[in-house]
Design a protein around this motif. Structure first.
Motif, short mmCIF file in Angstrom:
data_model
loop_
_atom_site.label_atom_id
_atom_site.label_comp_id
_atom_site.label_asym_id
_atom_site.label_seq_id
_atom_site.Cartn_x
_atom_site.Cartn_y
_atom_site.Cartn_z
N MET A 85 0.86 -1.19 0.00
CA MET A 85 0.00 0.00 0.00
C MET A 85 0.89 1.23 0.00
SD MET A 85 -2.99 -1.30 -0.07
CE MET A 85 -4.04 -2.65 0.49
N SER A 86 0.98 1.89 -1.14
CA SER A 86 1.89 3.04 -1.24
C SER A 86 1.21 4.34 -0.86
CB SER A 86 2.44 3.15 -2.68
OG SER A 86 1.41 3.44 -3.60
N ALA A 87 -0.11 4.35 -0.81
CA ALA A 87 -0.85 5.54 -0.37
C ALA A 87 -2.16 5.09 0.24
CB ALA A 87 -1.10 6.50 -1.53
N TRP A 105 -6.94 5.14 -2.77
CA TRP A 105 -5.77 4.38 -2.34
C TRP A 105 -4.86 4.15 -3.54
CZ3 TRP A 105 -5.31 0.99 2.32
CH2 TRP A 105 -6.20 1.37 3.33
N ARG A 106 -3.61 3.77 -3.26
CA ARG A 106 -2.68 3.38 -4.31
C ARG A 106 -1.98 2.11 -3.89
NH1 ARG A 106 -1.92 7.15 -8.21
NH2 ARG A 106 0.04 6.24 -8.90
N ASP A 116 -4.70 -11.47 2.89
CA ASP A 116 -3.58 -11.78 3.79
C ASP A 116 -2.74 -10.51 3.93
OD1 ASP A 116 -1.96 -13.24 5.43
OD2 ASP A 116 -0.69 -14.01 3.81
N HIS A 117 -2.04 -10.43 5.04
CA HIS A 117 -1.21 -9.25 5.32
C HIS A 117 -0.04 -9.71 6.17
CE1 HIS A 117 -0.71 -5.46 8.04
NE2 HIS A 117 0.23 -5.51 7.10
N ARG A 118 1.17 -9.46 5.68
CA ARG A 118 2.35 -9.86 6.45
C ARG A 118 3.40 -8.77 6.39
NH1 ARG A 118 3.09 -12.59 1.51
NH2 ARG A 118 5.19 -12.37 0.60
N ASP A 170 5.08 -3.56 4.17
CA ASP A 170 4.15 -4.67 4.39
C ASP A 170 3.64 -5.22 3.06
OD1 ASP A 170 4.52 -4.26 7.03
OD2 ASP A 170 2.48 -3.61 7.49
N ILE A 171 3.46 -6.53 3.01
CA ILE A 171 2.99 -7.21 1.80
C ILE A 171 1.54 -7.66 2.00
CG2 ILE A 171 3.39 -9.05 0.14
CD1 ILE A 171 5.65 -7.02 0.29
N PHE A 172 0.71 -7.35 1.06
CA PHE A 172 -0.70 -7.71 1.12
C PHE A 172 -1.04 -8.64 -0.04
CE2 PHE A 172 -0.36 -3.77 3.35
CZ PHE A 172 -1.30 -3.83 4.39
#
Length: 299
Positions: A219-221, A230-231, A290-292, A262-264
């Protein structure tokens, strides 16, 4: 229990094309190209509303549209919508109260194409009461109402395909009937005619398609006030996106910490519109699966 747990019928409808042949006899045949368009339109319409969660409170039901053999005596087409995954839930939802049928989706889509909305109100039961300019009113599930506000040109194309036989001078009307369900104990019928077909005439040379993909991104923005701003950053670049995952947005509003690395794992719908040769693509985050935290990020 169904004989085949991978293929559960949850909805069905019949389309009866009414008209007279050149010799004055009842219509019993249609152009093959028109029948092909009818099926393409039905598949596209059902797919869009399925992805919007209209047929299942738990999200997309991954349903598929099938066709049964026509009955003798008229040109009657029977269409069934089946679910191939989560069949136990699908069977319950398919017979549950308040779940819209594919016939209802066709009715709402056609109505919204030929009549402007005069007023609408969100009700306490989660539905939307819509009053049309002809002063008729009805309750529509919010998921269906939200979907009706999108992809207007593509929806018109789908309806145009479903009503394609009405372009034939021999065909005077299309009867659409849904099979009885717990939500609709009395089989309902409505009739579409040439004015309905004319109302969904495309305005421009437009081609639209939609693909759903699973992708990993950052999530860059983040916009706490506007879910459409969102971006997301992927290996192929950074794109603006609309986030429709209400549960995830609630977690963010509740203080979920999101770090730059963070990786989504996201389920994204990519809508592509080509108008007069110009291409436009929009991204919609349907679900955050998922979110890690990125490797090495301990802060």
């Amino acid at each position: 229990m169904p004989k085949d747990p991978t293929n559960v019928i949850v909805d069905s409808l019949t389309l009866r094309f009414v008209g007279k042949g050149e010799d004055g006899s009842d219509l019993h045949e249609l152009r093959a190209s028109h029948v092909a368009e009818v099926l393409q339109g039905l598949v596209g319409l059902a797919s869009d509303f399925d992805k919007a969660g209209v047929f299942n409170d738990e999200g997309p039901a991954n349903s598929e549209v099938l066709v049964r053999p026509a009955q003798e005596g008229s040109f009657l087409m029977e269409v069934v919508r089946v679910v191939q995954e989560n069949w136990e839930l699908a069977a319950a939802v398919g017979t549950g109260l308040g779940v819209p049928s594919l016939a209802q989706v066709i009715w709402w889509s056609t109505k919204s194409a030929r009549a402007e909305v005069q007023n609408f109100d969100h009700l306490a039961n989660g539905n939307v009461k819509v009053t049309w300019q002809d002063n008729s009113a009805e309750e529509i599930p919010v998921e269906a109402w939200d979907e009706l506000q999108k992809r207007d040109r593509r929806r018109k194309k789908q309806l145009r395909q479903i009503m394609a036989p009405l372009s034939d001078s021999r065909v005077t009307s299309l009867d659409v009937a849904s099979a009885p369900t717990a939500a609709e104990p009395d089989k309902e019928l409505f009739v579409l005619s040439r004015p309905d077909y004319d109302a969904v005439k495309p305005d421009d040379d437009i081609d639209e398609k939609s693909d759903t993909v699973d992708i990993e991104a950052q999530m860059s923005a983040i916009d706490f006030d506007d879910s459409t701003r969102w971006r997301v950053k992927t290996k192929s670049g950074t794109r603006a996106a609309t986030v429709e995952d209400k549960a995830f947005l609630a977690r963010v509003a509740g203080g979920l910490a999101i770090r730059k690395g963070d990786i989504f794992k996201l389920k994204i719908r990519i809508d592509t519109t080509i108008k007069n040769g110009q291409k436009r693509t929009t991204w919609t985050v349907l679900r955050v699966e998922d979110h890690r935290r990125a490797a090495g990020d301990d802060d």
